[in-house]
Design a protein around this motif. Structure first.
Motif, short mmCIF file in Angstrom:
data_model
loop_
_atom_site.label_atom_id
_atom_site.label_comp_id
_atom_site.label_asym_id
_atom_site.label_seq_id
_atom_site.Cartn_x
_atom_site.Cartn_y
_atom_site.Cartn_z
N LYS A 6 -13.79 19.67 43.02
CA LYS A 6 -13.88 20.90 42.25
C LYS A 6 -12.78 21.01 41.20
O LYS A 6 -12.92 21.72 40.23
N GLU A 7 -11.67 20.30 41.41
CA GLU A 7 -10.56 20.38 40.47
C GLU A 7 -10.71 19.42 39.30
O GLU A 7 -9.97 19.52 38.33
N GLU A 8 -11.64 18.49 39.38
CA GLU A 8 -11.80 17.53 38.29
C GLU A 8 -12.45 18.20 37.09
O GLU A 8 -13.40 18.96 37.21
N LYS A 9 -11.92 17.88 35.92
CA LYS A 9 -12.40 18.50 34.68
C LYS A 9 -13.86 18.17 34.41
O LYS A 9 -14.64 19.03 34.02
N ILE A 10 -14.26 16.93 34.64
CA ILE A 10 -15.65 16.55 34.35
C ILE A 10 -16.63 17.28 35.26
O ILE A 10 -17.74 17.63 34.85
N GLU A 86 -25.31 10.85 34.11
CA GLU A 86 -24.21 10.02 33.64
C GLU A 86 -22.87 10.62 34.04
O GLU A 86 -21.94 9.90 34.43
N MET A 87 -22.76 11.94 33.94
CA MET A 87 -21.52 12.60 34.34
C MET A 87 -21.28 12.45 35.84
O MET A 87 -20.14 12.26 36.28
N ILE A 88 -22.34 12.52 36.62
CA ILE A 88 -22.20 12.36 38.07
C ILE A 88 -21.78 10.94 38.41
O ILE A 88 -20.95 10.72 39.30
N GLY A 94 -14.94 7.63 40.02
CA GLY A 94 -13.56 8.10 40.01
C GLY A 94 -12.96 8.14 38.62
O GLY A 94 -11.76 8.24 38.47
N ASN A 95 -13.78 8.10 37.60
CA ASN A 95 -13.31 8.14 36.23
C ASN A 95 -13.45 9.52 35.63
O ASN A 95 -13.62 9.67 34.43
N GLY A 96 -13.37 10.51 36.42
CA GLY A 96 -13.61 11.87 35.96
C GLY A 96 -12.48 12.49 35.18
O GLY A 96 -12.61 13.55 34.63
N GLN A 97 -11.33 11.89 35.13
CA GLN A 97 -10.20 12.47 34.42
C GLN A 97 -10.43 12.27 32.98
O GLN A 97 -10.20 12.54 32.04
#
Length: 97
Positions: A6-10, A86-88, A94-97
Motif C-alpha cells: 500500500k505504501e508503494e507509489k505505483i 503492466e503496472m501490476i 518489485g520495480n514499483g519505486q
C-alpha cells in the motif's frame, strides 16, 4: 506485506487511476442507460416519431445505440486494463519505486 504494498507509489497510482476510470465509465453508462426511459417520459411524441432517413422511431435508434455503447465501453475497458496489468507486473517484480 500488504502494508508495504500500500505504501508503494505505483500501487497508489494504480488504485487512483483505476478508481477514476471506473467511476467515469460507470457514470457515463448510467446516464446513457437511464436517459432512454427519461426521454420517453419527458418527450413521448418526439421519441415515438421516426427520423426522415430510416423512419425508425428514435427510441429504437437509441436502443440500438445502447448495444453499441456496451460493446464500445467493454472494448475500451479491455484496452485500459492492459495498462493496469503492466503496472501490476511491475509491482510483482518489485520495480514499483
Amino acid at each position: 506485506m500488504v502494508q508495504a504494498l500500500k505504501e508503494e507509489k505505483i500501487f497508489r497510482d494504480l488504485i487512483k487511476k483505476k478508481t477514476r476510470f471506473i467511476l467515469a465509465i460507470t457514470l457515463f453508462f448510467m446516464f446513457f442507460y437511464f436517459s432512454l426511459p427519461l426521454f420517453i417520459w419527458m418527450f413521448p411524441q418526439f421519441i415515438a416519431d421516426g427520423d426522415e432517413i430510416s423512419s425508425l422511431p428514435w427510441w429504437w435508434i437509441f436502443a440500438f445505440l445502447q448495444f453499441l455503447m456496451t460493446w464500445l465501453l467493454g472494448w475500451f475497458y479491455w484496452k485500459r486494463s492492459k495498462r493496469y496489468d503492466e503496472m501490476i507486473e511491475l509491482l510483482k517484480q518489485g520495480n514499483g519505486q
